[in-house]
Motif scaffolding. Sequence first.
Motif, PDB file in Angstrom:
ATOM      1  N   GLY A   2       0.816  -1.140   0.128  1.00  0.00           N
ATOM      2  CA  GLY A   2       0.015  -0.146  -0.084  1.00  0.00           C
ATOM      3  C   GLY A   2       0.961   1.331  -0.008  1.00  0.00           C
ATOM      4  N   LYS A   3       1.977   1.432   0.529  1.00  0.00           N
ATOM      5  CA  LYS A   3       2.800   2.219   0.714  1.00  0.00           C
ATOM      6  C   LYS A   3       4.311   1.806   0.159  1.00  0.00           C
ATOM      7  N   GLY A   4       4.591   2.572  -1.065  1.00  0.00           N
ATOM      8  CA  GLY A   4       5.845   2.495  -1.759  1.00  0.00           C
ATOM      9  C   GLY A   4       7.196   2.596  -1.032  1.00  0.00           C
ATOM     10  N   GLY A   5       8.139   2.055  -1.511  1.00  0.00           N
ATOM     11  CA  GLY A   5       9.499   2.429  -0.813  1.00  0.00           C
ATOM     12  C   GLY A   5      10.636   1.453  -1.379  1.00  0.00           C
ATOM     13  N   ARG A   6      11.915   2.073  -1.104  1.00  0.00           N
ATOM     14  CA  ARG A   6      13.179   1.328  -1.373  1.00  0.00           C
ATOM     15  C   ARG A   6      13.827   1.127   0.001  1.00  0.00           C
TER      16      ARG A   6
END
Length: 292
Positions: free
Chosen positions: A142-146
């Motif tokens: 639901g929440k993107g990220g690297r």
Amino acid sequence: MTALPARIAAFHVDGADRYGVVTDSGIIDMTPQFGARFDTLQAIVEADALKEVIAAAKGQAPTHQEGDISYLIPMARPEKIICIGVNFPDRNAEYKDGQAAPGKPSMFIRFPRSFVGHGQNLIRPPESPQLDYEGEVTIVIGKGGRRIPREEAYDHIAALTLCNEGTIRDWVRHAKFNVTQGKNWDRSGSIGPWLVPFRDAAQLDDIALTTRVNGEVRQQDRTGRMLYDFRYIVNYVSTFTTLVPGDVIVCGTPTGAGARFDPPIWLKPGDVIEVEAEGIGILRNGVEDEGC
């Protein structure tokens, strides 16, 4: 089975793709209320609006019964469907190849076209009789990220669903270091029935996962025994690729797939496969031969 939490599904009815909140008494079509903002269930996930849509259904009467609709896979066009292999104890030994268990997870990619929704038949192709099942818990980002830290991994999960990661076994052995062919036959697997919003660690940390074929238990384990837990998976995958809202991660199957019997037991037309997990539900599919 215990009562399920609020959940939302994508479905097809009256010639159109829609989405709605699933209750014990029926399905509440939320497309008329939210369709101008969100054309698909995937758009709802990408906008972080699952809770809003589900809350808006409170007090509304069902518009459809389950028998009136055809379930679709929840995420119709995800950027990524990433599958984790060999993720339960004794799974490595099932391969009988003399190799030690790897220190990192095995992974591969699947295409959306290789899946059908709940209640739809898996397709056995004429090129091989070796259609097999793999029941798995699946997370939707639901929440993107690297490079997401392990301790923040759960903040990035929007919802949970189930997968029957159907496989054409002989085609996964067509080349070295390569399972893509056997994992991507059209309509060979399934995802669904719906999305259960993720709110609490207890929804994932140690839940029962069971696969049945024609009522017979074939796979049974608990997620607390996974070699690479859900936090690790989010952290590891996001190290090499940016996760975006709507990405799907299929998190591994227990021992007991049909290929592991002696002789192997392949799926055939008329079989019914059920993948069940605590707090998520039951994903059910039949099998039919491909019409050529």
